[in-house]
Scaffold this active site. Structure first.
Site, PDB file in Angstrom:
ATOM      1  CB  SER A 176      20.287 -19.487  -5.289  1.00  0.00           C
ATOM      2  OG  SER A 176      20.810 -20.371  -4.325  1.00  0.00           O
ATOM      3  CB  SER A 183      17.278 -28.207  -2.933  1.00  0.00           C
ATOM      4  OG  SER A 183      17.431 -27.747  -1.619  1.00  0.00           O
ATOM      5  CD  GLU A 190      17.807 -26.211   3.945  1.00  0.00           C
ATOM      6  OE1 GLU A 190      18.462 -25.200   4.266  1.00  0.00           O
ATOM      7  OE2 GLU A 190      16.786 -26.174   3.228  1.00  0.00           O
ATOM      8  CB  CYS A 193      20.259  -7.556  -5.529  1.00  0.00           C
ATOM      9  SG  CYS A 193      19.581  -5.888  -5.472  1.00  0.00           S
ATOM     10  CB  CYS A 222      16.502  -4.813  -3.329  1.00  0.00           C
ATOM     11  SG  CYS A 222      16.512  -4.019  -4.955  1.00  0.00           S
TER      12      CYS A 222
HETATM   13  P1  ADP Z   1      17.423 -23.462  -2.609  1.00  0.00           P
HETATM   14  O1  ADP Z   1      17.756 -24.888  -2.249  1.00  0.00           O
HETATM   15  O2  ADP Z   1      18.640 -22.668  -3.025  1.00  0.00           O
HETATM   16  O3  ADP Z   1      16.601 -22.737  -1.568  1.00  0.00           O
HETATM   17  P2  ADP Z   1      15.595 -24.664  -4.479  1.00  0.00           P
HETATM   18  O4  ADP Z   1      16.411 -25.604  -5.338  1.00  0.00           O
HETATM   19  O5  ADP Z   1      14.812 -25.261  -3.363  1.00  0.00           O
HETATM   20  O6  ADP Z   1      16.538 -23.497  -3.926  1.00  0.00           O
HETATM   21  O7  ADP Z   1      14.566 -23.834  -5.358  1.00  0.00           O
HETATM   22  C1  ADP Z   1      14.917 -23.193  -6.554  1.00  0.00           C
HETATM   23  C2  ADP Z   1      13.632 -22.850  -7.300  1.00  0.00           C
HETATM   24  O8  ADP Z   1      12.909 -21.858  -6.584  1.00  0.00           O
HETATM   25  C3  ADP Z   1      13.835 -22.251  -8.665  1.00  0.00           C
HETATM   26  O9  ADP Z   1      14.009 -23.222  -9.678  1.00  0.00           O
HETATM   27  C4  ADP Z   1      12.537 -21.471  -8.888  1.00  0.00           C
HETATM   28  O10 ADP Z   1      11.569 -22.307  -9.477  1.00  0.00           O
HETATM   29  C5  ADP Z   1      12.045 -21.172  -7.469  1.00  0.00           C
HETATM   30  N1  ADP Z   1      12.086 -19.747  -7.094  1.00  0.00           N
HETATM   31  C6  ADP Z   1      11.202 -19.145  -6.251  1.00  0.00           C
HETATM   32  N2  ADP Z   1      11.526 -17.854  -6.041  1.00  0.00           N
HETATM   33  C7  ADP Z   1      12.650 -17.601  -6.749  1.00  0.00           C
HETATM   34  C8  ADP Z   1      13.494 -16.437  -6.941  1.00  0.00           C
HETATM   35  N3  ADP Z   1      13.235 -15.268  -6.337  1.00  0.00           N
HETATM   36  N4  ADP Z   1      14.575 -16.577  -7.733  1.00  0.00           N
HETATM   37  C9  ADP Z   1      14.832 -17.746  -8.354  1.00  0.00           C
HETATM   38  N5  ADP Z   1      14.085 -18.860  -8.225  1.00  0.00           N
HETATM   39  C10 ADP Z   1      13.001 -18.808  -7.433  1.00  0.00           C
HETATM   40 ZN    ZN Z   2      17.333  -5.894  -6.220  1.00  0.00          ZN
END
Ligand code: ADP
Ligand code: ZN
Length: 192
Positions: A10, A13, A81, A175, A178
């Site tokens: 989302s 990071s 994390e 979501c 799903c």
């Molecule tokens: P988190 O820290 O929440 O796991 P990150 O900041 O590491 O997220 O990564 C976010 C990036 O992941 C987004 O900018 C996008 O490029 C990528 N991404 C990969 N899969 C998805 C997805 N299903 N929905 C949104 N972004 C995704």
């Molecule tokens: Zn869905």
């Protein structure tokens, strides 16, 4: 005290890095901690600013390791994390915030079962600011809030072991509708 939460992918990071980068511009003294440092960043997680200053994340496994590595002069303390940390993180960040530090915690709020993850619910309750981010559901394209766990490509059952031996596991953003979580009959939640 700020919490950035939501499903995997989302952008938690990314948002944490954005806030840290702006703190670098403001010439703040910054420390970043990251539990379960993964290999996404080549083993080291560092944030650099355009003027060449670099802040490296300190890998930690516990809240105690954070307090042991804290500098007295830290204005901004970022933790990535945070869901993997023990409950000691809650009073620790309370003390730091009371001391005047800006504490930013990023972590996923739900585990693959859709249940609250580690210290995240308490941190979200006591934070001054909470941002819950969403990813894109890989099945329907809607806003995703759930972590879908897959074992050998199939939805993991509710009672699947936390640590997998042998099986290949992966995660997807999905979501609520799903999200698939097969349960044994005795694990069904009764509707009263
Ligand atoms: P988190 O820290 O929440 O796991 P990150 O900041 O590491 O997220 O990564 C976010 C990036 O992941 C987004 O900018 C996008 O490029 C990528 N991404 C990969 N899969 C998805 C997805 N299903 N929905 C949104 N972004 C995704
Ligand atoms: Zn869905």
């Amino acid at each position: 005290m700020e919490v950035v939460t939501g499903v995997m992918f989302s952008g938690k990071s990314e948002e944490l890095i954005r806030r840290v980068r702006r703190s670098i511009i403001a010439k703040k003294s910054i420390q970043i901690f990251k539990s379960h440092l993964d290999d996404r960043y080549g083993g080291v997680f560092s944030i650099s600013s355009h003027d060449g200053r670099v802040v490296e994340a300190i890998p930690v496994d516990s809240s105690l390791q954070i307090s042991q590595n804290l500098r007295d002069d830290a204005d901004v303390i970022a933790v990535d994390e945070a869901q993997f940390l023990d409950a000691g993180i809650i009073p620790l960040v309370g003390t730091l915030a009371a001391r005047g530090a800006r504490v930013i915690l990023a972590g996923t709020d739900m585990d693959f079962r859709g249940e609250p993850f580690g210290p995240m619910p308490q941190l979200m309750a006591v934070a001054d600011l909470v941002d819950k981010l969403h990813a894109i559901c890989v099945v329907c394209g809607g806003p995703a809030s759930r972590n879908q766990r897959l074992i050998d490509g199939r939805p993991a059952r509710y009672d699947s072991p936390t640590i997998m031996i042998g099986g290949r596991e992966s995660y997807e953003a999905r979501c609520r509708h799903c999200h698939e979580l097969p349960r044994r009959d005795e694990d069904q939640v009764p509707l009263l």
